[in-house]
Design a protein around this motif. Structure first.
Motif, short mmCIF file in Angstrom:
data_model
loop_
_atom_site.label_atom_id
_atom_site.label_comp_id
_atom_site.label_asym_id
_atom_site.label_seq_id
_atom_site.Cartn_x
_atom_site.Cartn_y
_atom_site.Cartn_z
N GLY A 224 0.83 -1.21 0.00
CA GLY A 224 0.00 0.00 0.00
C GLY A 224 0.86 1.25 0.00
N PRO A 225 0.24 2.40 -0.33
CA PRO A 225 1.02 3.64 -0.43
C PRO A 225 1.63 4.07 0.90
N GLU A 226 0.99 3.69 2.00
CA GLU A 226 1.50 4.12 3.31
C GLU A 226 2.87 3.53 3.61
N ASN A 227 3.25 2.48 2.91
CA ASN A 227 4.53 1.82 3.20
C ASN A 227 5.70 2.39 2.39
N LYS A 229 6.95 5.14 2.75
CA LYS A 229 7.80 5.95 3.64
C LYS A 229 9.07 5.18 4.01
N TYR A 230 8.99 3.85 4.01
CA TYR A 230 10.19 3.05 4.33
C TYR A 230 11.21 3.13 3.19
N TRP A 253 -0.98 4.86 -5.96
CA TRP A 253 -0.24 4.88 -4.69
C TRP A 253 0.77 6.03 -4.66
#
Length: 333
Positions: A224-227, A229-230, A253
């Motif tokens: 997902g797009p929230e990941n 950031k890693y 995403w």
């Protein structure tokens, strides 16, 4: 062209500075010219080119042509093709090189047609055959899964565009001797059939993907797009940029500007780290020129492991944070 000799590079300028690909063209152009025992010329087109001729010499040119005309103030293919044709016919080179840039892709086929020669686009290797003295032009084919070598036996000049970051830049030497020639483009406004009414530059933050020495790219396996950031965290630690596969761009995403692949951007970084990417040929077409590919994927049968020099089979949620922390230690240490 009856008497052809030497190598000619047609470089590009942006905001009054040489583009990086121009210096790379000079680097490979110098090597080819030395192998042939011939001279290296370079030409740049524009309206206010200042002292850029000296810079072309400092990066390897024996002779620099500054082709200036008000109609060249903006990148207009009609004007650039006409001006480039003029300088090529005057120089009569044996080898002609341009960058595989937006402008280069636009003008090079038209220029080749006017010159009556062939074009090998997007080359990643160039070399002179020691027996025939012909230019061997190597470019990726079949979506980056193979490479083909092209030779232009009869027509001249032998013409190629080169992929940015595929060749090294020579060390700048301001003491290097060379000649700078001012050449009037002599353009007729009637030659310019396309008028640029407006130009809008998209503001971008951070390092451009095409310029990054390290690229960290994520695919659907990121979940997902929230990941992403890693990926950002690792890219920043390595002073690199973040890319993405077409699938995640199509899913919304991340921005389509991050897409790497056959229908996206082509990158050639020193280090290309993929996370959750299968390694489809369409994606590899955009990154196969990377010097080192590292793959992280939990599927041991993923195609990416056939392309990568180093691979980690595992869940990125466990592998990526640990890798980022280790890189931070090494960078700080």
């Amino acid at each position: 062209m009856s008497e052809v000799k030497g190598v000619l590079v047609i470089g590009e300028v942006s905001d009054g500075k040489l583009l990086g690909v121009t210096r790379e063209l000079l680097g490979i152009g110098r090597k080819l010219a030395d192998t042939l025992g011939e001279h290296l010329s370079a030409a740049i087109l524009g309206a206010q080119l200042g002292d850029l001729g000296k810079e072309l010499v400092a990066y390897g040119a024996d002779k620099a042509y500054l082709v200036q005309d008000p109609l060249l103030a903006q990148e207009n293919a009609d004007a650039y093709v006409a001006a480039a044709e003029k300088v090529v016919r005057q120089v009569q080179p044996n080898v002609l090189l341009l960058g595989q840039t937006v402008l280069g892709r636009d003008i090079s086929p038209r220029l080749a047609t006017r010159l009556g020669t062939a074009l090998a686009p997007d080359c990643v290797e160039l070399a002179i055959d020691p027996a025939t003295k012909l230019l061997h032009m190597t470019r990726p084919v079949y979506g980056g899964n193979a490479r083909a070598i092209y030779v232009c036996e009869k027509a001249r000049p032998q013409m190629a565009t080169v992929r940015p970051k595929a060749f090294s830049v020579l060390e700048r030497n301001d003491a290097r001797a060379g000649e700078v020639v001012q050449l009037a483009a002599g353009l007729d406004p009637a030659q310019v059939r396309v008028k640029v009414l407006d130009r809008q530059k998209k503001a971008s933050e951070g390092l451009r993907l095409e310029d990054a020495r390290v690229v960290v790219t994520g695919g659907r396996g990121m979940g997902g797009p929230e990941n992403f950031k890693y990926l950002d965290e690792l890219a920043k630690t390595l002073k690199g940029a973040v890319g993405a596969s077409r699938a995640v761009c199509d899913a919304g995403w991340v921005s389509p500007s991050l897409q790497i692949g056959l229908t996206g951007k082509v990158v050639t970084p020193d280090l290309y780290i993929t996370v959750g990417i299968s390694g489809a040929s369409q994606h590899m077409a955009g990154c196969s020129g990377s010097k080192v590919i590292v793959a992280i994927n939990k599927d041991p049968d993923a195609n990416i492991f056939k392309e990568a020099r180093y691979g980690v089979v595992g869940d990125w949620k466990q592998v990526l944070p640990a890798l980022t922390e280790k890189v931070k230690e090494l960078v700080q240490g």
